[in-house]
Enzyme design. Structure first.
Site, PDB file in Angstrom:
ATOM      1  N   ALA A   4       0.146   5.427   0.714  1.00 26.44           N
ATOM      2  CA  ALA A   4      -0.753   6.551   0.972  1.00 26.44           C
ATOM      3  C   ALA A   4       0.025   7.854   0.794  1.00 26.44           C
ATOM      4  O   ALA A   4       1.169   7.855   0.345  1.00 26.44           O
ATOM      5  CB  ALA A   4      -1.355   6.445   2.368  1.00 26.44           C
ATOM      6  N   ALA A  62       0.857  -1.195   0.000  1.00 28.27           N
ATOM      7  CA  ALA A  62       0.000   0.000   0.000  1.00 28.27           C
ATOM      8  C   ALA A  62       0.885   1.235   0.000  1.00 28.27           C
ATOM      9  O   ALA A  62       2.004   1.211   0.517  1.00 28.27           O
ATOM     10  CB  ALA A  62      -0.913   0.012   1.227  1.00 28.27           C
ATOM     11  N   GLN A 119       4.467   4.626   2.718  1.00 28.67           N
ATOM     12  CA  GLN A 119       4.090   3.394   2.046  1.00 28.67           C
ATOM     13  C   GLN A 119       4.478   2.208   2.930  1.00 28.67           C
ATOM     14  O   GLN A 119       5.323   2.325   3.816  1.00 28.67           O
ATOM     15  CB  GLN A 119       4.708   3.284   0.655  1.00 28.67           C
ATOM     16  CG  GLN A 119       6.199   3.148   0.584  1.00 28.67           C
ATOM     17  CD  GLN A 119       6.680   3.228  -0.879  1.00 28.67           C
ATOM     18  OE1 GLN A 119       6.304   4.128  -1.631  1.00 28.67           O
ATOM     19  NE2 GLN A 119       7.523   2.287  -1.289  1.00 28.67           N
ATOM     20  N   VAL A 120       3.828   1.061   2.669  1.00 32.75           N
ATOM     21  CA  VAL A 120       3.980  -0.103   3.543  1.00 32.75           C
ATOM     22  C   VAL A 120       4.500  -1.296   2.754  1.00 32.75           C
ATOM     23  O   VAL A 120       4.007  -1.599   1.656  1.00 32.75           O
ATOM     24  CB  VAL A 120       2.632  -0.466   4.214  1.00 32.75           C
ATOM     25  CG1 VAL A 120       2.795  -1.671   5.136  1.00 32.75           C
ATOM     26  CG2 VAL A 120       2.079   0.723   4.990  1.00 32.75           C
ATOM     27  N   LYS A 162       6.125   0.306   7.748  1.00 37.69           N
ATOM     28  CA  LYS A 162       5.631   1.575   7.225  1.00 37.69           C
ATOM     29  C   LYS A 162       6.779   2.565   7.172  1.00 37.69           C
ATOM     30  O   LYS A 162       7.453   2.787   8.182  1.00 37.69           O
ATOM     31  CB  LYS A 162       4.509   2.102   8.128  1.00 37.69           C
ATOM     32  CG  LYS A 162       3.860   3.393   7.653  1.00 37.69           C
ATOM     33  CD  LYS A 162       2.683   3.768   8.563  1.00 37.69           C
ATOM     34  CE  LYS A 162       1.963   5.001   8.072  1.00 37.69           C
ATOM     35  NZ  LYS A 162       0.772   5.311   8.912  1.00 37.69           N
ATOM     36  N   ASP A 204      -9.317   8.291  11.415  1.00 40.74           N
ATOM     37  CA  ASP A 204      -9.153   8.175   9.958  1.00 40.74           C
ATOM     38  C   ASP A 204      -9.675   6.818   9.479  1.00 40.74           C
ATOM     39  O   ASP A 204      -8.954   6.055   8.833  1.00 40.74           O
ATOM     40  CB  ASP A 204      -7.669   8.342   9.622  1.00 40.74           C
ATOM     41  CG  ASP A 204      -7.425   8.585   8.140  1.00 40.74           C
ATOM     42  OD1 ASP A 204      -8.396   8.911   7.418  1.00 40.74           O
ATOM     43  OD2 ASP A 204      -6.276   8.440   7.689  1.00 40.74           O
TER      44      ASP A 204
END
Length: 236
Positions: A44, A42, A48-49, A63, A198
């Site tokens: 964002a 992922a 990123q992860v 992360k 969130d």
């Protein structure tokens, strides 16, 4: 358009990511992890992860802040602050909404998200409150591998809540997932006084047994006793 920012933002090249890891750890990635998946799972807007394995074989989520993201955010915030001052000065109708204060609050929140130590502590707080609740799973933080720019947590192998109805999830009951989600939110607001701020679909996973597994605790909200009492009175 906003959904594209949840976990599908343009990813950094792996060499940049490895450079950040090597700088933070003071040694190559291969000396820290048994395995490190070079393809991010992922990405964002802030980080990123990547999926990885520790030397003891445990699977983790790593992360990593995007290199240079702090400078980009600082530049964007200056633009937003200038715009908010102009709006407040020239559009009287905007003043009750306090545009300058909104951007200042946005500034504080964003800057906290740029320090992953804050997020780690948030996760620990939720872990402490929910450790005996079988309906919610909070990942464990591996502090010995975490820094301000890197956060290493237990890997959550679940289904994104937005994909429940399109993936094979015969052991998951959407109605119970909804109930467990609502109960978890009520517990955060009315019992704990701290909540995940969130909770978009990219940040909520579901595990077998209808267990809710939130991720990304960079942004949390707090509710004091007065506000909580006001909520209760409003509901009554």
């Amino acid at each position: 358009e906003l959904s594209k920012l949840q976990d599908s933002v343009q990813k950094d090249e792996i060499e940049k990511i490895k450079s950040v890891l090597a700088k933070e750890y003071g040694k190559p990635v291969t000396d820290v992890f048994l395995e490190f998946d070079e393809t991010p799972i992922a990405a964002a807007s802030i980080a990123q992860v990547h999926k990885a394995k520790l030397k003891n074989g445990e699977t983790v989520a790593v992360k990593i802040l995007h290199p240079g993201v702090a400078e980009k955010i600082e530049s964007d915030l200056e633009i937003l602050k200038s715009l908010s001052r102009l709006i407040e000065k020239h559009i009287p109708e905007s003043r009750p909404y306090q545009p300058v204060e909104i951007i200042n609050e946005f500034d504080k929140t964003l800057k906290k998200e740029l320090n992953l130590v804050f997020e780690g502590h948030n996760i620990d707080t939720f872990q402490n409150y929910f450790q005996h609740d079988p309906t919610i799973k909070i990942p464990i933080v591996y502090w010995e591998y975490s820094t301000e720019s890197i956060l290493v947590t237990e890997f959550i192998n679940g289904i994104k809540i937005s994909e429940l109805l399109i993936k094979d999830a015969s052991d998951i009951d959407p109605k119970q997932v909804t109930l467990n989600s609502a109960n978890a939110l009520m517990k955060q607001i009315f019992e704990i006084g701290i909540f995940h701020a969130d909770p978009h679909p990219g940040n909520i996973f579901v595990l077998p047994g209808n267990v809710i597994a939130p991720i990304d605790f960079g942004n949390v909200g707090r509710i004091d006793d007065d506000m909580r009492n006001a909520f209760v009175e409003m509901i009554i």
